[in-house]
Every structure is written in structure tokens, then in C-alpha cells.
Design an enzyme around this catalytic site. Structure first.
Site, PDB file in Angstrom:
ATOM      1  N   ASP A 151       0.829  -1.192   0.000  1.00  0.00           N
ATOM      2  CA  ASP A 151       0.000   0.000   0.000  1.00  0.00           C
ATOM      3  C   ASP A 151       0.874   1.257   0.000  1.00  0.00           C
ATOM      4  O   ASP A 151       1.871   1.333   0.727  1.00  0.00           O
ATOM      5  CB  ASP A 151      -0.891  -0.018   1.248  1.00  0.00           C
ATOM      6  CG  ASP A 151      -1.881   1.115   1.293  1.00  0.00           C
ATOM      7  OD1 ASP A 151      -2.707   1.223   0.369  1.00  0.00           O
ATOM      8  OD2 ASP A 151      -1.826   1.914   2.259  1.00  0.00           O
TER       9      ASP A 151
ATOM     10  N   GLU B 192      14.667 -15.283  -0.352  1.00  0.00           N
ATOM     11  CA  GLU B 192      15.054 -16.290   0.638  1.00  0.00           C
ATOM     12  C   GLU B 192      14.008 -17.397   0.723  1.00  0.00           C
ATOM     13  O   GLU B 192      14.325 -18.537   1.074  1.00  0.00           O
ATOM     14  CB  GLU B 192      15.191 -15.645   2.021  1.00  0.00           C
ATOM     15  CG  GLU B 192      16.382 -14.725   2.192  1.00  0.00           C
ATOM     16  CD  GLU B 192      16.356 -14.035   3.555  1.00  0.00           C
ATOM     17  OE1 GLU B 192      15.584 -14.494   4.434  1.00  0.00           O
ATOM     18  OE2 GLU B 192      17.089 -13.052   3.735  1.00  0.00           O
TER      19      GLU B 192
END
Length: 555
Positions: A218, A269
Site C-alpha cells: 500500500d 530467501e
């Protein structure tokens, strides 16, 4: 070909997100499990089969975090907790698990620009002294003028009024001011503070560990402010008109990209399939494309396309600009017609349901990733006659009913009315009772999922058919786009071809003009789908395409 979770027989030719169709769920308005009139996570979980049958690839959930709900959950009090109105953390985990079993990925909203004024950090900051470490996490400043009675600068809130609110000290005397680019209940974080950066790295990992497949970021363009917080130099009443049009000292600052390079490393990751999507307003598509460079976020919303009128020349220019900008950085373009902040496209574009259906088919035929907003698959219009007394958009109280209703002017509730699922009386299957947090129009009974299911002429079945074709045809999604020149005025025509010319091309034509147009469609072309009307093959070999109609042919 798009990768589907749970299938070991599918070969991944490109990352799933490059041509994904992603469906936005606005939790309070999607499905209510307990009859309190507000949608919740168990309600969404129960309705996931609808989304799987629709044929989307992923679900984006608007905020469901712990929040006082001053701005429908975009004022977050705890980023690691579910608000009780929506359920529990266990409900969130169960929803994610069920979605994955159905082959749906889950993207959650992340709100890093600001938090709630009830967040523990902000409450601590209010009790702390000026210059303290607690206040360094936000933008606290002394006021200007005699006694510091004027805001620190001329910045205007997106919701109207000054972007600053003055605090009151323990002794009752006026204190410093704090920055909020949105409502006063939404203080902005200061992203120059390492505490803030580390907290959000931890929040990312918390939700990734729970199993989410990505984040919609956002106000991705707003985190970093210009050093010294300089004046905009434009009258307050005109500042909101500048958003996404020209540079401002509080949006689209270059420093924000270092944040996203850190986040990209965290996402990687967890594997190549975890993504982040930027809600980024910037003065040009080239500036927006900076958010999706190879070491930053994966996608950015295409607000330029969303705001383009139903006009062939304007649409072609918007598509070309978007593809050129994202192509320069190797990212896919995205396309969207409706979301929780704008008037639904059936109403916004004018022309009614036919035009809305045609616009959808055109969007789904463009290369890249498409976003759908809940209820558009039902052909829902904007609810334009909500009584002032039921509106909950925080901008409404600041802008008043004089707003024109284009989104941030205080009339966003009209696109957030709860969905009709079945039945002939309220709440039309939204929940087990009659309650819904915003009133639903009686005519929506005819637009419910149950009313349209199985009806070959319904908007729901059109969406299902379009998404089946898009999923099955390599020509769509990531295929190449070539414009067909010489089309009649007001008609947009393009050919979509797959890499290596696998399979037939798909010819797409959309008539944005006010009258039927005669097209030269090749002999032997197979009509795959049309929306907004039906093309007619004439005895002379020409094809008549009605106004406000879009059609796909295999050629």
C-alpha cells in the site's frame, strides 16, 4: 504455461506471476460467516471454491489486521494479529492452506507508509519527549508561526485538510505536530529510522512463514519523504490533483527504492515464487517502472490504464506506453479496471454492462498480469445512492458529499457494498442473516452468483469462459502483441501470438465507437468469445462488430 500448486506434472516455462490473473477480495464485503453483517476470514475461506471455479491464479486480501477501523483496516494497530471482526490468526492460516489446496496463491496487503494512532509505537511516541527515539519512528515537528500554531509545512492530506495534527502535552499545552498523509488516525512512519526498517523486515518474514505468497504494498510510493520536508508550494486545495501527475516532496522519492531492494532479498530467501506488488503513483510510466526493476518489486499497478477512457486511440497509447516502460526493465505490465478505491468500471466507463464486458475482454487479452475486483465478475454497478448516514469512508467526512465520487473524494463506499451470493432478500447470501454493513440494492438479487451460475449469457459465465481460454492459450498472457493497422475508426485490433508461433494467433477486436463497425476478419477464423454483443459474419465476407463489443478469434 501458468504453474498450478499441487501439480507435479506442469512444466514451469516462466514465473507464475508474469501472466497471473489476481482477484482482489475486500474482506468486510466478500462473505460473512457469523451474521454480524461484516465479512470475515471464515467467510472468505468458505467461498474459495468460487474463485477456483472462476479460474483466477491468486487472491489478494485487503487488510484484515488488528485495527480500530478508522480507514477500513488501513490503519494497522498490530501487523502480526488479525482483527477480531475478521477472525483469528488460525483462521488466516486455515484460509491460506485451503487456498493452496485449490491451486490459489494468497497475497496479503501490507501497509508500511503509516500505522494506526493506536499502534503501540505511536502511543509510546505521544508520551515521549520531543527528540526521543520513540518519536524518531514518526515525523514529529515543531509548528511554524507564533507559538508553533501553524503546521510545519503546507502538505495536504490525500483525504482533505492539512497533513498535520498537533499533539497535546501531559500538561494540556499544545505540543509538536505529527505527519499523516491520510487520516489523522494514520500517522506516517519515518523510514529514515532503522527501527522502522527492521520492524517491517520482521513483519515480512512473519507472514511468509505463515505461508503467504506475496504482498500488495500500500502507498508504495510514499514511504520516503524529501529531506527537510519542504513545502510543495501549491495551494492545499490543488495538491491532491497533483498526485501521480507531477513530483511532490512526499511521494515517489528515489530513496524508497533501497527499501524494496532489501525486501526483494527477503522474498527470494523463501523461493522464486514469492512476490510483491507496488501500489505506486508516479508522474510517468517510466517512473512507475523503477519499482519493478529486476532487484526490486515484481509488479506495479497500472493506474494509467485504469484511468484511460473508453476510446481506441487513448487505450492503444496507454497500452503502448505501459508495455514500453515495463519492457525496459524486464517486468510484466499489469492491467486493472476496478478496485476498492475507484468507481466500478461498469459505471465509470459509461455505456452500461455491454461496455463493461467488452472492456474486460480487452483487458484479459493484453500481455502481462490482470487484476479483478470482487463482484466485477457479476457485472455489479457502482452503488451511487448510499445515504450519507451509512457511509464509512474517512474521506467523506472531510470532503463532504460535494465530492465527485472518483475515489479519494470521499465516495469510495459505493464500490465496497457487500456481494450478493444467492436468494431474493437481503443479505442475498452474503451472510446467514439480513445484516450487511452497507445496504445492498434490491436489484442485486438478479446479479447474485446463484442467479448467474450456469446461464450462458451471464457476466459470470463470460468471465469463467475468458479465464479458461486465457489459461489454455499460450498466445494470451505472455504472448506477443501486434496491432492491426487500418481498423475502422473507434476499433482497436491486435494479434496475439505465442513464442515460437505455437498454435494459431488470437485476433482481438474492441469497438469503442458509437456504431457497429465492419471488420476484415480472415476466412476460417473461429470465434472464441465475445462480450458486449455478438459479431455477425456478412454474406460479403465482412464481419460486423457491434458498438461496445470485444471479440476474440483464433486465426
Amino acid at each position: 504455461m501458468r504453474h498450478e500448486q499441487g501439480s507435479s506434472s506442469v512444466t514451469i516455462e516462466s514465473p507464475w506471476w508474469r501472466d497471473a490473473v489476481i482477484y482482489q477480495v475486500y474482506p468486510r464485503s466478500f462473505a460473512d460467516s457469523d451474521g454480524d453483517g461484516t465479512g470475515d476470514l471464515p467467510g472468505i475461506r468458505a467461498r474459495l471454491p468460487h474463485l477456483a471455479e472462476l479460474g483466477v491464479d491468486a487472491v489478494w486480501l485487503s487488510p484484515f489486521y488488528a485495527s480500530p477501523q478508522a480507514d477500513a483496516g488501513y490503519d494497522v494497530a498490530d501487523y502480526r494479529a488479525v482483527d477480531p471482526v475478521f477472525g483469528t490468526l488460525d483462521d488466516a492460516a486455515a484460509l491460506i492452506g485451503d487456498a493452496h489446496e485449490l491451486g490459489l496463491r494468497v497475497i496479503t496487503d501490507l501497509v508500511p507508509n503509516h500505522c494506526s494512532d493506536r499502534h503501540a509505537w505511536f502511543l509510546e511516541a505521544l508520551e515521549a519527549e520531543p527528540g526521543s527515539a520513540a518519536r524518531a519512528r514518526f515525523h514529529f515537528r515543531d509548528g511554524r508561526g507564533p507559538g508553533g500554531d501553524l503546521p510545519p509545512n503546507d502538505w495536504e492530506s490525500v483525504f482533505g485538510g492539512p497533513a498535520w495534527t498537533r499533539t497535546t502535552g501531559p500538561d494540556g499545552r499544545p505540543g509538536q505536530w505529527y505527519l499523516h498523509l491520510f487520516a489523522p488516525e494514520q500517522p506516517d512512519f519515518d523510514w529514515d529510522c532503522e527501527d522502522v526498517r527492521e520492524e517491517f523486515r520482521a513483519v515480512l518474514r512473519f507472514w511468509l512463514d505463515l505461508g503467504v505468497d506475496g504482498f500488495r504494498v500500500d502507498v508504495a510510493h510514499g514511504l520516503v519523504k524529501a529531506p527537510g520536508l519542504p513545502d510543495v508550494g501549491v495551494a492545499a486545495r490543488d495538491q491532491v490533483k497533483l498526485l501521480g501527475v507531477r513530483p511532490t516532496p512526499y511521494f515517489d522519492q528515489d530513496g524508497v527504492h533501497a527499501v524494496y531492494r532489501e525486501w526483494r532479498k527477503i522474498l527470494e530467501e523463501y523461493g522464486p515464487d514469492r512476490i510483491a506488488v507496488a501500489e505506486a503513483w508516479a508522474p510517468s510510466q517510466q517512473r512507475v517502472a523503477r519499482y519493478v526493476r529486476p532487484d526490486e518489486l515484481h509488479q506495479a499497478f497500472n493506474f494509467s490504464y485504469l484511468t484511460t477512457p473508453w476510446d481506441a486511440d487513448a487505450l492503444r497509447a496507454a497500452v503502448d506506453d505501459s508495455l514500453a516502460a515495463t519492457g525496459e526493465v524486464g517486468a510484466p505490465a499489469t492491467w486493472v479496471l476496478s478496485n476498492h478505491d475507484v468507481v466500478r468500471h461498469r459505471t465509470r466507463l459509461g455505456g452500461g454492462l455491454d461496455r463493461a464486458r467488452a472492456a474486460t475482454l480487452l483487458m484479459l487479452a493484453l500481455p502481462g498480469s490482470a487484476y479483478l475486483y470482487q463482484g466485477e465478475e457479476l457485472g455489479l454497478p457502482e452503488v451511487v445512492d448510499l445515504p450519507d448516514g451509512v457511509r464509512q469512508d474517512p474521506a467523506f467526512g472531510r470532503s463532504g458529499s460535494a465530492g465527485a465520487g472518483s475515489g479519494q473524494e470521499g465516495l469510495r463506499d459505493g464500490c465496497r457494498v457487500p456481494l450478493p451470493w444467492s436468494g431474493t432478500t437481503a443479505s442475498y447470501g452474503f451472510g446467514p442473516g439480513a445484516a450487511s454493513w452497507l445496504p445492498q440494492p434490491a436489484e442485486w438479487a438478479k446479479l447474485s452468483v446463484a442467479a448467474q451460475d450456469g446461464d450462458p449469457g451471464s457476466t459470470l459465465e463470460l468471465y469463467r469462459a475468458a479465464l479458461r481460454l486465457r489459461r489454455g492459450l499460450p498466445q494470451l498472457g505472455e504472448g506477443a502483441l501486434e496491432w492491426v493497422d487500418g481498423a475502422p475508426e473507434g476499433v482497436l485490433m491486435a494479434r496475439r501470438t505465442a513464442a515460437g508461433a505455437v498454435g494459431p494467433a488470437v485476433l482481438v477486436a474492441a469497438n469503442t465507437g458509437g456504431a457497429a463497425a465492419l471488420l476484415d476478419v480472415p476466412d476460417g477464423a473461429e470465434l472464441l468469445l465475445s462480450g458486449g454483443g455478438e459479431p455477425v459474419r456478412g454474406s460479403d465476407g465482412g464481419t460486423l462488430l457491434p458498438a461496445d463489443c470485444c471479440a476474440w478469434w483464433a486465426v
